[in-house]
Scaffold this motif. Structure first.
Motif, PDB file in Angstrom:
ATOM      1  N   ALA A 213      -0.034  -5.038   1.197  1.00  6.52           N
ATOM      2  CA  ALA A 213      -0.578  -5.213   2.548  1.00  6.52           C
ATOM      3  C   ALA A 213       0.517  -5.751   3.462  1.00  6.52           C
ATOM      4  N   GLU A 214       0.250  -5.707   4.772  1.00  7.41           N
ATOM      5  CA  GLU A 214       1.265  -6.158   5.733  1.00  7.41           C
ATOM      6  C   GLU A 214       1.334  -7.681   5.816  1.00  7.41           C
ATOM      7  N   LYS A 215       0.168  -8.347   5.583  1.00 14.35           N
ATOM      8  CA  LYS A 215       0.100  -9.807   5.699  1.00 14.35           C
ATOM      9  C   LYS A 215      -0.830 -10.359   4.631  1.00 14.35           C
ATOM     10  N   PRO A 216      -0.695 -11.636   4.295  1.00 12.11           N
ATOM     11  CA  PRO A 216      -1.585 -12.245   3.295  1.00 12.11           C
ATOM     12  C   PRO A 216      -3.058 -12.134   3.665  1.00 12.11           C
ATOM     13  N   SER A 217      -3.398 -12.279   4.963  1.00 11.02           N
ATOM     14  CA  SER A 217      -4.799 -12.238   5.387  1.00 11.02           C
ATOM     15  C   SER A 217      -5.417 -10.872   5.094  1.00 11.02           C
TER      16      SER A 217
ATOM     17  N   ARG B  60       3.536   3.352  13.358  1.00 10.03           N
ATOM     18  CA  ARG B  60       4.954   3.540  13.030  1.00 10.03           C
ATOM     19  C   ARG B  60       5.531   2.330  12.318  1.00 10.03           C
ATOM     20  N   GLU B  61       5.292   1.161  12.913  1.00  4.69           N
ATOM     21  CA  GLU B  61       5.906  -0.055  12.384  1.00  4.69           C
ATOM     22  C   GLU B  61       5.379  -0.384  11.000  1.00  4.69           C
ATOM     23  N   GLY B  62       4.042  -0.250  10.842  1.00  5.44           N
ATOM     24  CA  GLY B  62       3.443  -0.526   9.531  1.00  5.44           C
ATOM     25  C   GLY B  62       3.976   0.416   8.468  1.00  5.44           C
ATOM     26  N   GLN B  63       4.132   1.692   8.814  1.00  7.05           N
ATOM     27  CA  GLN B  63       4.663   2.671   7.867  1.00  7.05           C
ATOM     28  C   GLN B  63       6.057   2.274   7.400  1.00  7.05           C
ATOM     29  N   VAL B  64       6.887   1.850   8.352  1.00  9.66           N
ATOM     30  CA  VAL B  64       8.274   1.504   8.034  1.00  9.66           C
ATOM     31  C   VAL B  64       8.349   0.222   7.199  1.00  9.66           C
ATOM     32  N   ILE B  65       7.484  -0.744   7.482  1.00  7.43           N
ATOM     33  CA  ILE B  65       7.501  -2.024   6.753  1.00  7.43           C
ATOM     34  C   ILE B  65       7.404  -1.793   5.245  1.00  7.43           C
ATOM     35  N   ALA B  66       6.513  -0.883   4.838  1.00  5.85           N
ATOM     36  CA  ALA B  66       6.369  -0.598   3.403  1.00  5.85           C
ATOM     37  C   ALA B  66       7.442   0.363   2.911  1.00  5.85           C
ATOM     38  N   ASP B  67       7.718   1.409   3.682  1.00  4.51           N
ATOM     39  CA  ASP B  67       8.675   2.421   3.229  1.00  4.51           C
ATOM     40  C   ASP B  67      10.084   1.853   3.068  1.00  4.51           C
ATOM     41  N   GLU B  68      10.451   0.868   3.899  1.00  4.58           N
ATOM     42  CA  GLU B  68      11.745   0.171   3.723  1.00  4.58           C
ATOM     43  C   GLU B  68      11.844  -0.411   2.313  1.00  4.58           C
TER      44      GLU B  68
ATOM     45  N   LYS C  36      -4.134   8.942   0.659  1.00  4.90           N
ATOM     46  CA  LYS C  36      -3.223  10.066   0.901  1.00  4.90           C
ATOM     47  C   LYS C  36      -1.944   9.859   0.097  1.00  4.90           C
ATOM     48  N   ASN C  37      -1.259  10.956  -0.193  1.00  3.35           N
ATOM     49  CA  ASN C  37       0.080  10.842  -0.767  1.00  3.35           C
ATOM     50  C   ASN C  37       1.015  10.331   0.324  1.00  3.35           C
ATOM     51  N   ASN C  38       1.797   9.331   0.024  1.00  3.59           N
ATOM     52  CA  ASN C  38       2.657   8.736   1.055  1.00  3.59           C
ATOM     53  C   ASN C  38       3.672   9.740   1.615  1.00  3.59           C
ATOM     54  N   LYS C  39       3.960  10.795   0.872  1.00  3.71           N
ATOM     55  CA  LYS C  39       4.897  11.818   1.370  1.00  3.71           C
ATOM     56  C   LYS C  39       4.338  12.521   2.606  1.00  3.71           C
ATOM     57  N   GLU C  40       2.994  12.549   2.725  1.00  2.83           N
ATOM     58  CA  GLU C  40       2.366  13.161   3.898  1.00  2.83           C
ATOM     59  C   GLU C  40       2.641  12.370   5.173  1.00  2.83           C
ATOM     60  N   MET C  41       3.105  11.138   5.007  1.00  2.00           N
ATOM     61  CA  MET C  41       3.344  10.259   6.155  1.00  2.00           C
ATOM     62  C   MET C  41       4.789  10.339   6.652  1.00  2.00           C
ATOM     63  N   GLN C  42       5.544  11.349   6.134  1.00  3.22           N
ATOM     64  CA  GLN C  42       6.959  11.459   6.503  1.00  3.22           C
ATOM     65  C   GLN C  42       7.184  11.502   8.026  1.00  3.22           C
ATOM     66  N   PRO C  43       6.398  12.279   8.805  1.00  2.00           N
ATOM     67  CA  PRO C  43       6.625  12.290  10.259  1.00  2.00           C
ATOM     68  C   PRO C  43       6.445  10.911  10.904  1.00  2.00           C
ATOM     69  N   LEU C  44       5.446  10.160  10.428  1.00  2.00           N
ATOM     70  CA  LEU C  44       5.223   8.817  10.972  1.00  2.00           C
ATOM     71  C   LEU C  44       6.398   7.906  10.613  1.00  2.00           C
ATOM     72  N   GLN C  45       6.881   8.047   9.362  1.00  2.00           N
ATOM     73  CA  GLN C  45       8.056   7.256   8.953  1.00  2.00           C
ATOM     74  C   GLN C  45       9.286   7.647   9.789  1.00  2.00           C
ATOM     75  N   ASP C  46       9.476   8.944  10.005  1.00  2.00           N
ATOM     76  CA  ASP C  46      10.628   9.402  10.790  1.00  2.00           C
ATOM     77  C   ASP C  46      10.601   8.817  12.202  1.00  2.00           C
ATOM     78  N   ALA C  47       9.405   8.771  12.801  1.00  2.00           N
ATOM     79  CA  ALA C  47       9.282   8.211  14.157  1.00  2.00           C
ATOM     80  C   ALA C  47       9.609   6.720  14.142  1.00  2.00           C
ATOM     81  N   GLY C  48       9.108   6.019  13.123  1.00  2.00           N
ATOM     82  CA  GLY C  48       9.369   4.578  13.026  1.00  2.00           C
ATOM     83  C   GLY C  48      10.838   4.275  12.778  1.00  2.00           C
ATOM     84  N   ILE C  49      11.448   5.023  11.851  1.00  2.63           N
ATOM     85  CA  ILE C  49      12.871   4.827  11.562  1.00  2.63           C
ATOM     86  C   ILE C  49      13.720   5.263  12.748  1.00  2.63           C
ATOM     87  N   GLY C  50      13.322   6.370  13.383  1.00  2.93           N
ATOM     88  CA  GLY C  50      14.051   6.852  14.566  1.00  2.93           C
ATOM     89  C   GLY C  50      14.069   5.811  15.665  1.00  2.93           C
TER      90      GLY C  50
END
Length: 721
Positions: free
Chosen positions: A7-11, A117-125, A157-171
């Protein structure tokens, strides 16, 4: 086998654990029912600093920039106080996450960070940093209630399906690093507006600053104008009074007071006849559901001491407590698939309200319209009723709850009457107009007890004669535009300055938002405004936002004008939005940013625009030879040259006494020659000898080569015939 949920945060991790009744809490995670539920604290990693790639980048020097890494690398985030060391908490949590992922009984990982975008990148990093080889799945939720968590876990979902969202966040992340690191560094070296002051440059910072600057200038340049209007009071036969405004040629504004003053004696004791009466039934719909910008604007304008950043933090807290849906949204309507959920929420919240009988569930397109939802639906309450809210949380929760309930209340209705009167005075060509409203159905306005300041006209009919009992000519001075507040600034940022102020609930506003052109995103705008204040570019007076001297200096001198251009920045944000939708490649976007940064760095290096802002006081015993053509400061004679006194701030205007080019013509640099050059822009010589031995006359100009940045002599021949 087991799964690790991140998760993104303990809460939020606790919300997931609660949904499955998991009580066992370990150091840094929950455990039970085949799950290890752990968390980040937002970003646990950050991009390398320039000096991490190259030790020599520790000291900023012009020749080191532009600096573009061949590959972007990540490290444990820095301590918030001492940036030279790693954050101990982040390092510890990274170790816990890595240990859980590596467990033999773990056969998959579920990313449960925020669905943006930001949430996707936090985990994918993290997955990239740990080189995770196990299957990765994605949990996508708009709220953290138990029902939603369980439903979401059944449709991963398979996380690979989130590639465009990750690309936007990393971009977004890489582009902001490239622009920020390079342009901030060279700007700080170049422009010394304040001693030891970092000049922060950013893709979203500068256009936001320019919005405030433009309004400040508009106010400063405003010239007050006055017009005049005539107002008369009328009395009916039943002694009821009402007011009317005089119009000629469809205008109530008169430039000359005497044009109205001449009527005053005629109006005394006169009568008027009602020549027209129009009554129209009008409906007033509730404002749309909140997106983040609207919520921030509503709260900051209504309550003292609130900032958009504070509203976001409180809204985020309510979201993490399962009381409201995802706050960082640009949408003001709901996905059509949410109808059943919305009805459940409404049934829960309406119970016991004094106007409960008036609340009726509706599937209106004003509420449910998937075509107008951008990633996330509007902010609404969840079915969980709150308890123990802080005062701040109650303000934000009640605003969201009330706006939601309003959608299912009767439409407000009123009757608008317009009465036209003609004074029985032949010299008056115009007419008087009176307008009034009568409230018929209070409807949704009862939710927040919105008071209507309606003017109610007495019952009058066409051809009825009324007395004119009082008249006056009022002077109206046109006021300058108002300073921006956080509410109005957010609106301009949200729509990329499309000029639709005052149309918050219009179709134009919705289309502007859906277009993808914006300054920043709902998630970053509050942070941008806060940063502009923190770095000293903006100041506040009450709720008003204004440029500081530093902010103004930057806008007026910084040469990379594209970064102040709302349209340019809007296109960049639109491109990131297109990357998210799979319509544009991240690599192409980064190339655009790199090319832009390289050219911008060179432009800043060569820029002399800010030098004229420095006014140098020279010693009393120094002689001012003349004004520097670059910055206007005094040019002084030194032992080996004549140079600008503004050299400490970077002015390089220098004429060397032993100039070899001048010497090649058999001439010397003298004080008198420099005086003439500075006064006239050129200095003339006679009896010059060319290499072929010919004698000629010419003017010499000392001009800057824009390519190299250095000054060179140019000759303008004088015709001796």
């Amino acid at each position: 086998m087991a799964k690790v949920i991140i998760a993104e945060k303990p809460s939020v991790a606790k919300n997931i654990a609660d949904a499955y009744n998991i009580k066992a809490r370990r150091d840094g995670y929950f455990e039970g029912n085949g799950y290890y539920i752990t968390w980040a604290f937002g970003h646990l990693l950050q991009l390398y600093d320039a000096k991490d790639y190259d030790e020599s980048m520790k000291g900023w020097r012009f020749e080191k920039f532009p600096f573009i890494p061949e590959h972007f690398l990540y490290k444990v985030k820095c301590d918030s106080v001492d940036r030279t060391i790693e954050d101990k908490g982040a390092k510890k949590q990274l170790g816990i996450i890595k240990t859980l992922i590596d467990k033999e009984d773990v056969d998959g990982i579920i990313s449960a960070t925020d669905f943006d975008r930001e949430g996707q990148v936090i985990a994918d990093e993290l997955f990239d940093y740990f080189k995770v080889g196990k299957p990765i799945y994605r949990l996508l939720l708009n709220e953290w209630t138990p029902d939603e968590v369980k439903g979401g876990m059944e449709s991963l979902k398979n996380n690979k399906e989130m590639q465009p969202l990750q690309d936007a966040g990393i971009g977004r992340q890489w582009s902001d690093w490239i622009i920020g690191i390079n342009l901030t560094s060279v700007s700080t070296l170049k422009y010394k507006f304040e001693e030891n002051k970092t000049i922060n440059i950013g893709r979203v910072l500068l256009p936001t600053l320019k919005i405030i600057y433009d309004r400040d200038i508009e106010i400063e340049n405003f010239t007050a104008t006055t017009y005049y209007k005539l107002v008369s009071n009328f009395k009916t036969s039943t002694n009821e009074e009402f007011e009317g405004l005089y119009y000629e040629n469809d205008s109530e504004k008169f430039e000359k007071k005497e044009d109205l003053d001449k009527f005053m004696p005629m109006l005394e004791g006169a009568t008027a006849k009602i020549i027209d009466k129009q009554t129209e039934l009008k409906k007033e719909y509730p404002p749309y559901l909140f997106n983040l910008s609207n919520l921030q604007g509503h709260i900051t304008s209504k309550y003292k001491g609130w900032t958009s950043d504070k509203v976001l933090k409180v809204a985020q807290s309510l979201y993490e407590k399962k009381l409201t849906t995802y706050p960082r949204t640009a949408s003001v309507v709901l996905e059509e698939s949410l109808k059943d959920r919305a009805k459940k929420v409404l049934d829960t919240l309406k119970a016991g309200l004094p106007y409960e009988k008036d609340i009726k569930f509706s599937t209106s397109k004003r509420i449910f319209d998937s075509s107008k939802v951008e990633s996330h639906s509007a902010i609404t309450p969840t079915y969980i009723k709150p308890s123990g809210l802080s005062a701040d949380e109650k303000i934000v929760y009640d605003a969201i709850k009330n706006r939601f309930i309003m959608q299912f209340m009767p439409i407000a209705e009123f009757e608008e009457t317009k009465v036209t009167l003609k004074a029985n005075i032949s010299e008056m060509n115009g007419v008087f107009v009176s307008k009034g409203k009568v409230k018929l159905v209070e409807g949704w306005k009862v939710v927040e007890k919105i008071e209507s300041k309606d003017v109610i006209l007495p019952k009058v009919e066409i051809d009825e004669t009324v007395d004119i009992v009082d008249s006056k000519v009022n002077a109206v001075t046109k006021k300058p535009p108002k300073y921006h507040t956080e509410k109005t600034l957010l609106r301009v940022m949200e729509t990329c300055g499309k000029g639709i102020e005052g149309k918050e609930d219009s179709e134009e506003m919705m289309q502007a938002i859906l277009s993808g052109y914006s300054i920043g995103t709902p998630a970053t705008r509050a942070e941008t405004i806060k940063k502009l204040k923190d770095i000293g570019y903006l100041k506040t007076k009450g709720k008003n936002l204004m440029c500081t001297e530093l902010g103004r200096n930057l806008v007026e001198t910084f040469p990379v004008k594209e970064l102040f251009d709302l349209e340019y920045t809007g296109r960049l944000e639109k491109t990131l939005s297109d990357i998210e939708k799979g319509k544009f490649a991240k690599s192409d976007f980064i190339k655009l940013i790199v090319d832009f940064t390289i050219s911008s760095v060179e432009l800043i290096k060569k820029d002399d625009g800010a030098l004229s802002r420095f006014k140098v006081e020279i010693p009393k015993d120094s002689e001012n030879i003349g004004p520097c053509p670059v910055c206007g400061n005094p040019v002084l004679e030194g032992e080996k040259s004549f140079g600008c006194s503004n050299w400490k701030n970077g002015c390089k205007y220098t004429i060397w006494k032993d100039d070899k080019y001048i010497a090649s013509f058999g001439k010397k640099i003298s004080k008198e020659m420099v005086e003439l050059l500075l006064k006239n822009g050129k200095v003339g010589f006679r009896n010059l000898k060319s290499k072929k031995g010919n004698t000629f006359s010419a003017y010499f100009k000392y001009q800057k080569n824009e390519e190299t940045g250095y000054f060179n002599w140019n000759i303008e021949f004088i015709d001796n015939r």
